[in-house]
Design a protein around this motif. Structure first.
Motif, PDB file in Angstrom:
ATOM      1  N   ALA A 191      54.913  37.408  50.947  1.00 46.27           N
ATOM      2  CA  ALA A 191      54.055  38.024  49.938  1.00 46.27           C
ATOM      3  C   ALA A 191      54.893  38.476  48.753  1.00 46.27           C
ATOM      4  N   TYR A 192      54.434  38.098  47.583  1.00 45.78           N
ATOM      5  CA  TYR A 192      55.124  38.412  46.338  1.00 45.78           C
ATOM      6  C   TYR A 192      54.249  39.307  45.469  1.00 45.78           C
ATOM      7  N   ILE A 193      54.878  39.965  44.520  1.00 42.64           N
ATOM      8  CA  ILE A 193      54.204  40.790  43.528  1.00 42.64           C
ATOM      9  C   ILE A 193      54.275  40.022  42.207  1.00 42.64           C
ATOM     10  N   GLY A 194      53.201  40.072  41.441  1.00 45.87           N
ATOM     11  CA  GLY A 194      53.205  39.346  40.181  1.00 45.87           C
ATOM     12  C   GLY A 194      52.413  40.051  39.108  1.00 45.87           C
ATOM     13  N   LYS A 195      52.530  39.501  37.889  1.00 46.40           N
ATOM     14  CA  LYS A 195      51.739  39.992  36.765  1.00 46.40           C
ATOM     15  C   LYS A 195      51.070  38.802  36.100  1.00 46.40           C
ATOM     16  N   PRO A 196      49.855  39.007  35.558  1.00 50.26           N
ATOM     17  CA  PRO A 196      49.151  37.899  34.922  1.00 50.26           C
ATOM     18  C   PRO A 196      49.816  37.534  33.595  1.00 50.26           C
ATOM     19  N   VAL A 197      49.865  36.223  33.327  1.00 48.32           N
ATOM     20  CA  VAL A 197      50.412  35.755  32.055  1.00 48.32           C
ATOM     21  C   VAL A 197      49.461  34.803  31.336  1.00 48.32           C
ATOM     22  N   GLY A 198      48.326  34.485  31.951  1.00 48.80           N
ATOM     23  CA  GLY A 198      47.364  33.601  31.308  1.00 48.80           C
ATOM     24  C   GLY A 198      46.211  33.277  32.223  1.00 48.80           C
ATOM     25  N   GLY A 199      45.285  32.484  31.692  1.00 48.39           N
ATOM     26  CA  GLY A 199      44.138  32.045  32.466  1.00 48.39           C
ATOM     27  C   GLY A 199      42.992  33.029  32.422  1.00 48.39           C
ATOM     28  N   GLU A 200      41.887  32.607  33.023  1.00 47.72           N
ATOM     29  CA  GLU A 200      40.672  33.415  33.117  1.00 47.72           C
ATOM     30  C   GLU A 200      40.159  33.341  34.549  1.00 47.72           C
ATOM     31  N   PRO A 201      39.600  34.436  35.069  1.00 42.10           N
ATOM     32  CA  PRO A 201      39.033  34.384  36.421  1.00 42.10           C
ATOM     33  C   PRO A 201      37.999  33.255  36.526  1.00 42.10           C
ATOM     34  N   THR A 202      38.182  32.390  37.520  1.00 41.53           N
ATOM     35  CA  THR A 202      37.339  31.211  37.675  1.00 41.53           C
ATOM     36  C   THR A 202      37.015  30.985  39.139  1.00 41.53           C
ATOM     37  N   VAL A 203      35.724  30.959  39.478  1.00 44.17           N
ATOM     38  CA  VAL A 203      35.329  30.640  40.850  1.00 44.17           C
ATOM     39  C   VAL A 203      35.547  29.147  41.085  1.00 44.17           C
ATOM     40  N   ASN A 204      35.674  28.773  42.351  1.00 43.52           N
ATOM     41  CA  ASN A 204      35.987  27.390  42.703  1.00 43.52           C
ATOM     42  C   ASN A 204      35.527  27.119  44.127  1.00 43.52           C
ATOM     43  N   ASP A 205      35.977  26.004  44.710  1.00 43.22           N
ATOM     44  CA  ASP A 205      35.524  25.644  46.059  1.00 43.22           C
ATOM     45  C   ASP A 205      36.115  26.531  47.147  1.00 43.22           C
ATOM     46  N   GLU A 206      37.133  27.344  46.833  1.00 43.70           N
ATOM     47  CA  GLU A 206      37.711  28.251  47.828  1.00 43.70           C
ATOM     48  C   GLU A 206      37.252  29.691  47.648  1.00 43.70           C
ATOM     49  N   ALA A 207      36.944  30.071  46.405  1.00 42.67           N
ATOM     50  CA  ALA A 207      36.581  31.462  46.122  1.00 42.67           C
ATOM     51  C   ALA A 207      35.296  31.506  45.306  1.00 42.67           C
ATOM     52  N   ASP A 208      34.335  32.333  45.763  1.00 38.32           N
ATOM     53  CA  ASP A 208      33.080  32.458  45.024  1.00 38.32           C
ATOM     54  C   ASP A 208      33.005  33.757  44.229  1.00 38.32           C
ATOM     55  N   GLY A 209      34.112  34.489  44.195  1.00 38.08           N
ATOM     56  CA  GLY A 209      34.200  35.703  43.396  1.00 38.08           C
ATOM     57  C   GLY A 209      35.652  36.018  43.091  1.00 38.08           C
ATOM     58  N   ILE A 210      35.907  36.423  41.852  1.00 37.89           N
ATOM     59  CA  ILE A 210      37.249  36.822  41.425  1.00 37.89           C
ATOM     60  C   ILE A 210      37.082  38.149  40.693  1.00 37.89           C
ATOM     61  N   GLU A 211      37.836  39.162  41.100  1.00 39.15           N
ATOM     62  CA  GLU A 211      37.709  40.460  40.438  1.00 39.15           C
ATOM     63  C   GLU A 211      39.050  41.173  40.360  1.00 39.15           C
ATOM     64  N   TRP A 212      39.185  41.953  39.283  1.00 36.83           N
ATOM     65  CA  TRP A 212      40.294  42.894  39.149  1.00 36.83           C
ATOM     66  C   TRP A 212      39.788  44.218  39.693  1.00 36.83           C
ATOM     67  N   VAL A 213      40.447  44.748  40.726  1.00 36.42           N
ATOM     68  CA  VAL A 213      39.956  45.937  41.414  1.00 36.42           C
ATOM     69  C   VAL A 213      40.991  47.057  41.296  1.00 36.42           C
ATOM     70  N   HIS A 214      40.531  48.196  40.785  1.00 34.74           N
ATOM     71  CA  HIS A 214      41.408  49.357  40.695  1.00 34.74           C
ATOM     72  C   HIS A 214      41.595  49.960  42.086  1.00 34.74           C
ATOM     73  N   PRO A 215      42.773  50.498  42.375  1.00 37.33           N
ATOM     74  CA  PRO A 215      43.053  51.015  43.727  1.00 37.33           C
ATOM     75  C   PRO A 215      41.988  51.968  44.262  1.00 37.33           C
TER      76      PRO A 215
END
Length: 155
Positions: free
Chosen positions: A103-127
């Motif tokens: 498991a790695y830690i990362g930061k976003p550098v581009g793209g947009e949340p996009t649903v697909n055949d593996e995920a039907d929801g993408i969200e940024w969740v505050h702790p």
């Protein structure tokens, strides 16, 4: 391919494979964690998946993140190795896998949340909002380790 997860379950089937996988815990500038809702289980999880031959574990984490969420991220740290023999995933094709995740830690550098055949929801969740989500205990552990600063996790 369907899957059933067993977590400290005495009736879990015996594993017949061990496949290296990587997760990426992506945190934005506001401290929100990127989560995807898996189509196969309905639970929220960190982006991640099986490592391909020819890529490093960190490259796998980045690839899986963009494939599963639409978010391109860069690795900024190492969260740990999670290899719990009491976390078993049984697939409908007969594969029964023991957990093994870098498991790695990362930061976003581009793209947009996009649903697909593996995920039907993408969200940024505050702790503070994590308890509102059905998150598998193994993912909760990784998120908790990050939030409490209890890493790298080596087991």
């Amino acid at each position: 391919m369907g899957r059933t997860e067993y977590y400290y379950d005495p009736v879990a089937p015996k594993a017949n494979t061990l496949v290296p996988a990587s997760n990426l815990l992506v945190v934005d500038d506001h401290g929100a964690v990127l989560l995807q809702r898996r189509r196969d289980t309905g639970q929220w999880a960190l982006p991640g998946g099986a490592q391909d031959i020819g890529e490093s574990a960190a490259q796998c984490a980045v690839r899986e993140c963009v494939e599963e969420t639409g978010i391109l991220a860069e690795v900024t740290g190492f969260l740990g190795v999670y290899s719990n023999p009491d976390h078993i995933v049984a697939y409908t094709d007969g594969e029964i896998r023991q957990q093994l995740e870098a498991a790695y830690i990362g930061k976003p550098v581009g793209g947009e949340p996009t649903v697909n055949d593996e995920a039907d929801g993408i969200e940024w969740v505050h702790p503070g909002e994590l308890d509102r989500y059905d998150i598998h205990p193994s993912m909760r552990q990784q998120i908790s380790d990050y939030l409490t600063g209890d890493y790298p996790h080596l087991g």
